[in-house]
Design a protein around this motif. Structure first.
Motif, PDB file in Angstrom:
ATOM      1  N   ALA A   1       0.833  -1.204   0.000  1.00  0.00           N
ATOM      2  CA  ALA A   1       0.000   0.000   0.000  1.00  0.00           C
ATOM      3  C   ALA A   1       0.868   1.255   0.000  1.00  0.00           C
ATOM      4  N   LEU A   2       1.926   1.238   0.804  1.00  0.00           N
ATOM      5  CA  LEU A   2       2.801   2.403   0.895  1.00  0.00           C
ATOM      6  C   LEU A   2       3.535   2.645  -0.421  1.00  0.00           C
ATOM      7  N   ASN A   3       4.004   1.580  -1.042  1.00  0.00           N
ATOM      8  CA  ASN A   3       4.666   1.709  -2.344  1.00  0.00           C
ATOM      9  C   ASN A   3       3.721   2.304  -3.379  1.00  0.00           C
ATOM     10  N   SER A   4       2.461   1.895  -3.321  1.00  0.00           N
ATOM     11  CA  SER A   4       1.477   2.404  -4.268  1.00  0.00           C
ATOM     12  C   SER A   4       1.199   3.886  -4.028  1.00  0.00           C
ATOM     13  N   LEU A   5       1.114   4.285  -2.753  1.00  0.00           N
ATOM     14  CA  LEU A   5       0.897   5.697  -2.452  1.00  0.00           C
ATOM     15  C   LEU A   5       2.069   6.543  -2.947  1.00  0.00           C
ATOM     16  N   ILE A   6       3.278   6.020  -2.820  1.00  0.00           N
ATOM     17  CA  ILE A   6       4.458   6.729  -3.312  1.00  0.00           C
ATOM     18  C   ILE A   6       4.372   6.898  -4.826  1.00  0.00           C
ATOM     19  N   THR A   7       3.978   5.841  -5.522  1.00  0.00           N
ATOM     20  CA  THR A   7       3.831   5.908  -6.978  1.00  0.00           C
ATOM     21  C   THR A   7       2.742   6.898  -7.376  1.00  0.00           C
ATOM     22  N   ILE A   8       1.609   6.834  -6.680  1.00  0.00           N
ATOM     23  CA  ILE A   8       0.503   7.745  -6.969  1.00  0.00           C
ATOM     24  C   ILE A   8       0.924   9.194  -6.749  1.00  0.00           C
ATOM     25  N   SER A   9       1.682   9.445  -5.693  1.00  0.00           N
ATOM     26  CA  SER A   9       2.101  10.817  -5.394  1.00  0.00           C
ATOM     27  C   SER A   9       2.922  11.401  -6.537  1.00  0.00           C
ATOM     28  N   ARG A  10       3.749  10.567  -7.166  1.00  0.00           N
ATOM     29  CA  ARG A  10       4.558  11.032  -8.301  1.00  0.00           C
ATOM     30  C   ARG A  10       3.697  11.207  -9.545  1.00  0.00           C
ATOM     31  N   ASP A  11       2.746  10.299  -9.747  1.00  0.00           N
ATOM     32  CA  ASP A  11       1.914  10.329 -10.952  1.00  0.00           C
ATOM     33  C   ASP A  11       0.903  11.468 -10.944  1.00  0.00           C
ATOM     34  N   THR A  12       0.335  11.771  -9.774  1.00  0.00           N
ATOM     35  CA  THR A  12      -0.782  12.715  -9.706  1.00  0.00           C
ATOM     36  C   THR A  12      -0.429  14.021  -8.999  1.00  0.00           C
ATOM     37  N   ASN A  13       0.829  14.154  -8.542  1.00  0.00           N
ATOM     38  CA  ASN A  13       1.267  15.346  -7.807  1.00  0.00           C
ATOM     39  C   ASN A  13       0.491  15.540  -6.505  1.00  0.00           C
ATOM     40  N   THR A  14       0.056  14.440  -5.921  1.00  0.00           N
ATOM     41  CA  THR A  14      -0.635  14.481  -4.638  1.00  0.00           C
ATOM     42  C   THR A  14       0.367  14.283  -3.500  1.00  0.00           C
ATOM     43  N   THR A  15       0.254  15.108  -2.467  1.00  0.00           N
ATOM     44  CA  THR A  15       1.068  14.929  -1.268  1.00  0.00           C
ATOM     45  C   THR A  15       0.275  14.109  -0.257  1.00  0.00           C
TER      46      THR A  15
END
Length: 223
Positions: A135-149
């Protein structure tokens, strides 16, 4: 972000930050400050709470004098299912397209500037380390893809020691709220041991909790 008040001159964006606390509720008050400040500057916020209802979160924000920007706030209260979060992390595009955002409320968390999960540790307290790191790895990926903090809360000692160390090694930044006891006095400090793309303060910062939230006293330092 409110982190500039902690002596951080260049706060990184689209990262995953871990906010830890050994005892107390300072981190939740801190999240209210982040939310209030973000909304006042026109940013969008998705607030996931595992221990408060949507009504309670919005009422607590009103205590900070927040009267504008509420249309940019989404709150999911009493959230307790880590597998819903895990499924969305891995299959967000497929699930959101298949079921639609109206039927998958968590889909919109990737459309926001800041997503707060209070608390991340309680969601995975009974899960295997592998599930949490996925889950944490996915959140890290999403943060880069969507510019979400993403800002994740963690209660120290809730997760096994190895799990805590793994999470700390994976995130982009760490903020710790600590309490020290001296005779009949309680002293509260903020420690920032790690922060991506910026130099964290060399010493801990004293802070107080007031009706306005977290107030940092940058004049008082301990080493």
């Amino acid at each position: 972000m409110v982190l500039t008040n902690f002596g951080l001159s260049d706060v990184p964006q689209h990262v995953v930050l871990l906010v830890e606390e050994d005892i107390g509720d300072a981190k939740t008050i801190f999240f209210r400050n982040i939310t209030s400040e973000a909304l006042k500057t026109g940013k969008t916020v998705y607030y996931i709470s595992t221990k408060s209802s949507e009504k309670d979160v919005r009422e607590q924000l009103s205590f900070l004098g927040l009267g504008t920007g509420l249309e940019n706030l989404t709150v999911m209260g009493n959230f307790t299912d880590p597998f819903v979060l895990l499924d969305l992390c891995y299959n967000r595009r497929k699930l959101c397209t298949l079921f639609g955002k109206d039927n998958m409320p968590l889909c919109t968390m990737t459309d926001t500037d800041i997503c707060i999960i209070d608390s991340f540790s309680s969601l995975f307290i009974h899960e295997e380390l592998q599930s949490m790191t996925q889950a944490l790895n996915s959140l890290i990926t999403i943060s880069r893809d969507t510019n979400t903090t993403f800002v994740l809360a963690s209660d120290m000692g809730i997760l096994p020691e190895r799990a805590e160390k793994v999470v700390r090694s994976m995130v982009d930044g760490i903020i710790q709220f600590r309490i020290e006891y001296f005779s009949d006095k309680i002293s509260r400090y903020i420690n920032i041991p790690k922060m991506k793309a910026t130099i964290p303060p060399k010493k801990m910062m004293a802070y107080n909790i007031t009706g306005q939230g977290i107030m940092v006293d940058t004049r008082e330092r301990v080493g």
